[in-house]
Write a protein that holds these residues in place. Structure first.
Motif, PDB file in Angstrom:
ATOM      1  N   VAL A 391       0.847  -1.194   0.000  1.00 59.56           N
ATOM      2  CA  VAL A 391       0.000   0.000   0.000  1.00 59.56           C
ATOM      3  C   VAL A 391       0.883   1.244   0.000  1.00 59.56           C
ATOM      4  O   VAL A 391       2.017   1.212   0.472  1.00 59.56           O
ATOM      5  CB  VAL A 391      -0.922   0.044   1.240  1.00 59.56           C
ATOM      6  CG1 VAL A 391      -1.989  -1.019   1.170  1.00 59.56           C
ATOM      7  CG2 VAL A 391      -0.121  -0.063   2.535  1.00 59.56           C
ATOM      8  N   GLU A 392       0.332   2.328  -0.545  1.00 58.40           N
ATOM      9  CA  GLU A 392       1.031   3.603  -0.445  1.00 58.40           C
ATOM     10  C   GLU A 392       0.344   4.421   0.641  1.00 58.40           C
ATOM     11  O   GLU A 392      -0.887   4.540   0.668  1.00 58.40           O
ATOM     12  CB  GLU A 392       0.986   4.368  -1.768  1.00 58.40           C
ATOM     13  CG  GLU A 392       1.640   5.747  -1.637  1.00 58.40           C
ATOM     14  CD  GLU A 392       1.662   6.556  -2.942  1.00 58.40           C
ATOM     15  OE1 GLU A 392       1.024   6.126  -3.935  1.00 58.40           O
ATOM     16  OE2 GLU A 392       2.307   7.622  -2.945  1.00 58.40           O
ATOM     17  N   ALA A 393       1.145   4.958   1.540  1.00 57.40           N
ATOM     18  CA  ALA A 393       0.599   5.799   2.612  1.00 57.40           C
ATOM     19  C   ALA A 393       0.479   7.228   2.104  1.00 57.40           C
ATOM     20  O   ALA A 393       1.438   7.779   1.572  1.00 57.40           O
ATOM     21  CB  ALA A 393       1.517   5.748   3.823  1.00 57.40           C
ATOM     22  N   VAL A 449       6.132   5.113   1.477  1.00 59.40           N
ATOM     23  CA  VAL A 449       5.965   6.435   2.070  1.00 59.40           C
ATOM     24  C   VAL A 449       6.615   7.466   1.154  1.00 59.40           C
ATOM     25  O   VAL A 449       7.693   7.231   0.609  1.00 59.40           O
ATOM     26  CB  VAL A 449       6.615   6.483   3.472  1.00 59.40           C
ATOM     27  CG1 VAL A 449       6.638   7.904   4.017  1.00 59.40           C
ATOM     28  CG2 VAL A 449       5.872   5.558   4.435  1.00 59.40           C
ATOM     29  N   ASN A 450       5.923   8.593   0.955  1.00 58.29           N
ATOM     30  CA  ASN A 450       6.456   9.656   0.115  1.00 58.29           C
ATOM     31  C   ASN A 450       7.374  10.548   0.929  1.00 58.29           C
ATOM     32  O   ASN A 450       7.030  10.950   2.042  1.00 58.29           O
ATOM     33  CB  ASN A 450       5.313  10.511  -0.432  1.00 58.29           C
ATOM     34  CG  ASN A 450       4.420   9.709  -1.361  1.00 58.29           C
ATOM     35  OD1 ASN A 450       4.787   9.456  -2.500  1.00 58.29           O
ATOM     36  ND2 ASN A 450       3.269   9.295  -0.856  1.00 58.29           N
ATOM     37  N   VAL A 451       8.526  10.862   0.384  1.00 57.95           N
ATOM     38  CA  VAL A 451       9.369  11.858   1.050  1.00 57.95           C
ATOM     39  C   VAL A 451       9.803  12.909   0.040  1.00 57.95           C
ATOM     40  O   VAL A 451       9.874  12.658  -1.155  1.00 57.95           O
ATOM     41  CB  VAL A 451      10.619  11.248   1.726  1.00 57.95           C
ATOM     42  CG1 VAL A 451      10.254  10.171   2.710  1.00 57.95           C
ATOM     43  CG2 VAL A 451      11.587  10.742   0.700  1.00 57.95           C
ATOM     44  N   ILE A 481      10.573   3.826   0.074  1.00 59.62           N
ATOM     45  CA  ILE A 481      10.571   5.280   0.083  1.00 59.62           C
ATOM     46  C   ILE A 481      10.342   5.759  -1.337  1.00 59.62           C
ATOM     47  O   ILE A 481      11.045   5.352  -2.264  1.00 59.62           O
ATOM     48  CB  ILE A 481      11.931   5.823   0.601  1.00 59.62           C
ATOM     49  CG1 ILE A 481      12.154   5.421   2.057  1.00 59.62           C
ATOM     50  CG2 ILE A 481      12.013   7.332   0.431  1.00 59.62           C
ATOM     51  CD1 ILE A 481      11.206   6.057   3.040  1.00 59.62           C
ATOM     52  N   GLU A 482       9.299   6.587  -1.523  1.00 64.10           N
ATOM     53  CA  GLU A 482       9.034   7.152  -2.843  1.00 64.10           C
ATOM     54  C   GLU A 482       9.583   8.566  -2.902  1.00 64.10           C
ATOM     55  O   GLU A 482       9.196   9.427  -2.116  1.00 64.10           O
ATOM     56  CB  GLU A 482       7.519   7.184  -3.120  1.00 64.10           C
ATOM     57  CG  GLU A 482       6.922   5.814  -3.330  1.00 64.10           C
ATOM     58  CD  GLU A 482       5.485   5.861  -3.857  1.00 64.10           C
ATOM     59  OE1 GLU A 482       5.005   6.975  -4.209  1.00 64.10           O
ATOM     60  OE2 GLU A 482       4.843   4.803  -3.903  1.00 64.10           O
ATOM     61  N   LEU A 483      10.487   8.766  -3.834  1.00 64.73           N
ATOM     62  CA  LEU A 483      11.093  10.087  -3.994  1.00 64.73           C
ATOM     63  C   LEU A 483      10.709  10.620  -5.373  1.00 64.73           C
ATOM     64  O   LEU A 483      10.930   9.938  -6.373  1.00 64.73           O
ATOM     65  CB  LEU A 483      12.612   9.946  -3.895  1.00 64.73           C
ATOM     66  CG  LEU A 483      13.388  11.252  -3.919  1.00 64.73           C
ATOM     67  CD1 LEU A 483      13.164  12.032  -2.633  1.00 64.73           C
ATOM     68  CD2 LEU A 483      14.872  10.981  -4.131  1.00 64.73           C
ATOM     69  N   ILE A 511      11.166   5.697  -7.615  1.00 64.91           N
ATOM     70  CA  ILE A 511      11.147   7.052  -8.168  1.00 64.91           C
ATOM     71  C   ILE A 511       9.718   7.387  -8.567  1.00 64.91           C
ATOM     72  O   ILE A 511       9.135   6.758  -9.455  1.00 64.91           O
ATOM     73  CB  ILE A 511      12.105   7.184  -9.357  1.00 64.91           C
ATOM     74  CG1 ILE A 511      13.521   6.906  -8.848  1.00 64.91           C
ATOM     75  CG2 ILE A 511      12.019   8.582  -9.947  1.00 64.91           C
ATOM     76  CD1 ILE A 511      14.590   7.128  -9.873  1.00 64.91           C
ATOM     77  N   ASP A 512       9.172   8.347  -7.840  1.00 69.83           N
ATOM     78  CA  ASP A 512       7.762   8.716  -7.981  1.00 69.83           C
ATOM     79  C   ASP A 512       7.597   9.714  -9.126  1.00 69.83           C
ATOM     80  O   ASP A 512       8.556  10.391  -9.502  1.00 69.83           O
ATOM     81  CB  ASP A 512       7.309   9.368  -6.657  1.00 69.83           C
ATOM     82  CG  ASP A 512       5.801   9.321  -6.491  1.00 69.83           C
ATOM     83  OD1 ASP A 512       5.104   8.794  -7.376  1.00 69.83           O
ATOM     84  OD2 ASP A 512       5.324   9.811  -5.443  1.00 69.83           O
ATOM     85  N   ASP A 513       6.392   9.809  -9.642  1.00 69.67           N
ATOM     86  CA  ASP A 513       6.069  10.772 -10.701  1.00 69.67           C
ATOM     87  C   ASP A 513       7.064  10.647 -11.848  1.00 69.67           C
ATOM     88  O   ASP A 513       7.479  11.649 -12.444  1.00 69.67           O
ATOM     89  CB  ASP A 513       6.083  12.220 -10.156  1.00 69.67           C
ATOM     90  CG  ASP A 513       5.162  12.392  -8.954  1.00 69.67           C
ATOM     91  OD1 ASP A 513       4.243  11.559  -8.801  1.00 69.67           O
ATOM     92  OD2 ASP A 513       5.381  13.325  -8.165  1.00 69.67           O
ATOM     93  N   LEU A 532      10.261   2.142 -10.606  1.00 73.46           N
ATOM     94  CA  LEU A 532       9.879   3.400 -11.235  1.00 73.46           C
ATOM     95  C   LEU A 532       8.357   3.484 -11.173  1.00 73.46           C
ATOM     96  O   LEU A 532       7.668   2.515 -11.463  1.00 73.46           O
ATOM     97  CB  LEU A 532      10.314   3.435 -12.706  1.00 73.46           C
ATOM     98  CG  LEU A 532      11.804   3.294 -13.002  1.00 73.46           C
ATOM     99  CD1 LEU A 532      12.041   3.400 -14.516  1.00 73.46           C
ATOM    100  CD2 LEU A 532      12.606   4.366 -12.268  1.00 73.46           C
ATOM    101  N   LYS A 533       7.862   4.641 -10.773  1.00 75.62           N
ATOM    102  CA  LYS A 533       6.407   4.783 -10.694  1.00 75.62           C
ATOM    103  C   LYS A 533       5.979   5.803 -11.741  1.00 75.62           C
ATOM    104  O   LYS A 533       6.269   6.997 -11.605  1.00 75.62           O
ATOM    105  CB  LYS A 533       6.025   5.254  -9.295  1.00 75.62           C
ATOM    106  CG  LYS A 533       4.553   5.162  -9.026  1.00 75.62           C
ATOM    107  CD  LYS A 533       4.293   5.472  -7.566  1.00 75.62           C
ATOM    108  CE  LYS A 533       3.082   4.718  -7.072  1.00 75.62           C
ATOM    109  NZ  LYS A 533       2.811   4.990  -5.671  1.00 75.62           N
ATOM    110  N   ILE A 534       5.330   5.311 -12.781  1.00 69.47           N
ATOM    111  CA  ILE A 534       4.959   6.185 -13.900  1.00 69.47           C
ATOM    112  C   ILE A 534       3.895   7.183 -13.459  1.00 69.47           C
ATOM    113  O   ILE A 534       2.860   6.800 -12.903  1.00 69.47           O
ATOM    114  CB  ILE A 534       4.452   5.355 -15.095  1.00 69.47           C
ATOM    115  CG1 ILE A 534       5.550   4.359 -15.512  1.00 69.47           C
ATOM    116  CG2 ILE A 534       4.066   6.259 -16.255  1.00 69.47           C
ATOM    117  CD1 ILE A 534       5.090   3.384 -16.582  1.00 69.47           C
TER     118      ILE A 534
END
Ligand code: C2E
Ligand code: CA
Ligand code: CA
Length: 616
Positions: A391-393, A449-451, A481-483, A511-513, A532-534
């Motif tokens: 899950v993504e918080a 978790v997004n940072v 960790i999503e950056l 790697i987010d976005d 990688l998160k598109i």
């Protein structure tokens, strides 16, 4: 004859007096126990202690009613109603949940009622003592006509009586001292012994009420240490505490006796200047205080440098009441901190300039410390069989009056106002403890978790992360960790180093976005990320926008070539999901699968939509 009569009367006085004294002591004890109970936020193990003393005055009142004669019975009747009310409120306190609003409300009510009850019982104690003295004066004169023997009997009785009164008074004093020490605890900070927020608020009210009649001014300084967190994290809590105590001492040392120095929590202090002559003095006083506390502190043999930002406000020039005085000092402090001014006196113009941002900032900071941030969780599922991967918080702010706020409403402000690290820490704490809780239930549910770049680039980030994981007994590979990609383009070398550090811990990096920043191919090759998160901007429109379809396809291909995981976010319909599946995308996330929701709702969703989906 007379001497026996006198002895009996003295005894009767003595007993009645003693009972009133006892009632007074019992009531004071109830209040002391209540305060202690409230100071712990209503903890369960103090609850029984309170239950044991509630209603303790009833026995005394009954005795006085039956043995004290008509007059005492009348006084008791007057008290009874009020004491019954007090007992009722105490019962409400006892049935209130720990740390609840209800507890505070009934607690305050009981404390208020105690004041008036105490005064009434105290009046009875005094009345009895007065009557007794009057009686003794009369007896003395009668005794002049008595034989010496009888006088001796009376004297012995009197001595006994006085002795027992001394005992009672001592007992009562002790009860009062105990009551006042627990009052002290309720109004003071345990670490530094300074006044706490509540006592400060009381003192502000008093100062303002007094200043209202005169032409004196009330000044308030709010002091926040800079870089305290770093000291705390690198040297440990013990030295953090030592530093705070030093600051407390310095504040006391450089303020006047009439000032109130308070610690509001964390590294935030306040000084109330209850009577100032002129507005012009304020900046100078603030500057002097700042200089005094800023002297380097020796900790563990090292000289540690730290800074402080001071915000000041003044009554009645710019604030109408105590609450406003505090809020304005807070605003001034943020301006000081943000601008690096050191000291800043509240200026209504800066508030008008950016009123929302400033008030949100100060509210947000208090919310972070008071557990008003909540996390929603959005499932990430495998394209192949739609099994749950994790899950993504996503953070939400349960705002006390404005309801549940989305991150867009406060993240940018948190970042500008330099509290993003605190926010990230709180989010990490909640997410990791949730992962631990799920693990305890047998659910292996990895959490992302997004940072922001700022958090990740903080040199103590990976240490804190490791501590949190250990504290909650969560295995590092349960955390991703999503950056955002944009954070990488800003300083690729530093980002690579920071990502490397968290991966060394065994924490995964995503790697987010992806697609919105400009990370280079070499970075992706060398930085070794796990996923990688598109970006959803490409995904939501890929069905209708051919260019986006091509881009998504390319990104998936790229990820696969580099043997990095790939996930598409923002999947809103079945057709997009099928297209992604055809392009070889491994994982998806989006409204089509499930919207973000609180942890409790998520477990219901799991039962309903995905029974047995979780790897146990
Ligand atoms: P993000 O990391 O790209 O998070 C995904 C966002 O897309 C979430 O919005 C989510 O609710 C939304 N979303 C999910 N599925 C769909 C979909 O099918 N269609 C569309 N249009 N949107 C979808 P949210 O929760 O409002 O978060 C917004 C952004 O705020 C996040 O974007 C992230 O950048 C940031 N954020 C959220 N929580 C945190 C946090 O704890 N720390 C930090 N630093 N940033 C956070
Ligand atoms: Ca994200
Ligand atoms: Ca994203």
């Amino acid at each position: 004859g007379l001497s026996q009569d006198t002895t009996a009367r003295v005894r009767a006085f003595n007993e009645v007096s003693a009972r009133w004294n006892l009632a007074f002591t019992h009531l004071s004890t109830e209040d002391a126990v209540l305060r202690e109970f409230l100071a712990t936020g209503g903890s369960v193990h103090k609850r029984q202690t309170l239950r044991d003393v509630v209603g303790s005055v009833n026995a005394d009142l009954e005795w006085l009613e039956h043995h004290g004669g008509r007059i005492e019975a009348e006084h008791v009747a007057m008290l009874r109603v009020e004491y019954d009310g007090y007992t009722k409120v105490m019962e409400f306190v006892l049935s209130s949940p720990e740390k609840s609003e209800r507890l505070t409300v009934y607690g305050d009510l009981a404390l208020m009622e105690f004041g008036s009850l105490r005064a009434q019982i105290g009046a009875n104690v005094e009345r009895k003592q007065r009557e007794f003295v009057q009686y003794l004066v009369g007896v003395d004169q009668d005794n002049l006509r008595l034989r010496w023997g009888a006088v001796a009997v009376v004297a012995v009785d009197l001595l006994l009586c006085i002795a027992s009164m001394v005992v009672l008074v001592t007992y009562q004093r002790r009860a009062e001292r105990e009551a006042s020490s627990s009052r002290h605890q309720a109004l003071h900070d345990a670490l530094t012994g300074l006044a706490n927020r509540q006592l400060l608020a009381d003192r502000i009210e008093i100062a303002i009420r007094e200043a209202d009649h005169t032409d004196r001014l009330v000044g308030l300084l709010l002091i926040d240490l800079d870089r305290f967190k770093i000291v705390n994290d690198t040297l440990g809590h013990h030295y953090g505490d030592v530093l705070l105590c030093q600051v407390a001492e310095r504040l006391i040392g450089s303020s006047r006796k009439t000032d109130t120095v308070a610690r509001l929590g964390g590294d935030e202090f306040a000084v109330l200047l209850p009577d100032m002559d002129s507005v012009e003095d304020l900046p100078q006083i603030a500057e002097e205080l700042r200089r005094a506390i800023q002297q380097p502190v020796e900790l563990n043999g090292m000289l540690v440098d730290f800074g402080a930002s001071v915000g000041a406000s003044i009554f009645p020039r710019d604030s109408f009441d105590g609450e406003e005085l505090l809020r304005h000092a807070d605003v001034a402090m943020y301006v000081a901190k943000r601008g690096g001014f050191g000291v800043n006196v509240y200026d209504p113009r800066s508030d008008v300039h950016d009123p929302m941002a400033l008030s949100i900032l100060s509210e947000l900071r208090h919310s972070i410390n008071h557990g008003h941030l909540v996390l929603y969780y959005q499932p990430k599922v495998a394209v192949a069989d739609r099994s749950l991967l994790g899950v993504e918080a996503l953070v939400r702010w349960q705002h006390p009056s404005r309801g549940l706020l989305a991150p867009d409403a406060f993240l940018a402000i948190a970042e500008r106002g330099e509290i993003i690290e605190e926010l990230t820490d709180e989010v990490l704490r909640i997410a990791i403890s949730q992962a631990g809780a799920w693990a305890g239930l047998g659910l292996r549910l990895p959490v992302s978790v997004n940072v922001t770049a700022r958090s990740l680039l903080d040199p103590t980030f990976s240490t804190r992360l490791a501590q949190l994981l250990e504290q909650h007994g969560v295995s590092p590979d349960m955390l991703t960790i999503e950056l955002p990609e944009s954070a990488i383009s800003a300083d690729p070398a530093l980002a690579a180093k920071a990502l490397q550090e968290i991966r060394t811990l065994g924490v995964r990096a995503s790697i987010d976005d992806f697609g919105t920043g400009f990370s280079s191919m070499t970075f992706l090759r060398d930085a070794a990320v796990d996923e990688l998160k598109i970006d959803r901007g490409f995904v939501t429109t890929m069905r209708t926008d051919e260019r986006n379809h091509v881009l998504v396809k390319t990104m998936i291909l790229m990820a696969r070539t580099m043997a990095v995981g790939v996930i598409a976010e923002g999947v809103e319909d079945e057709l997009t999901l099928e297209t992604l599946s055809g392009l070889g995308c491994q994982a998806v996330q989006g409204y089509h699968i499930c919207e973000p929701m609180p942890a409790e709702a998520l477990s219901r969703w799991l039962d309903r939509c995905a029974p047995g989906m979780v790897v146990l």
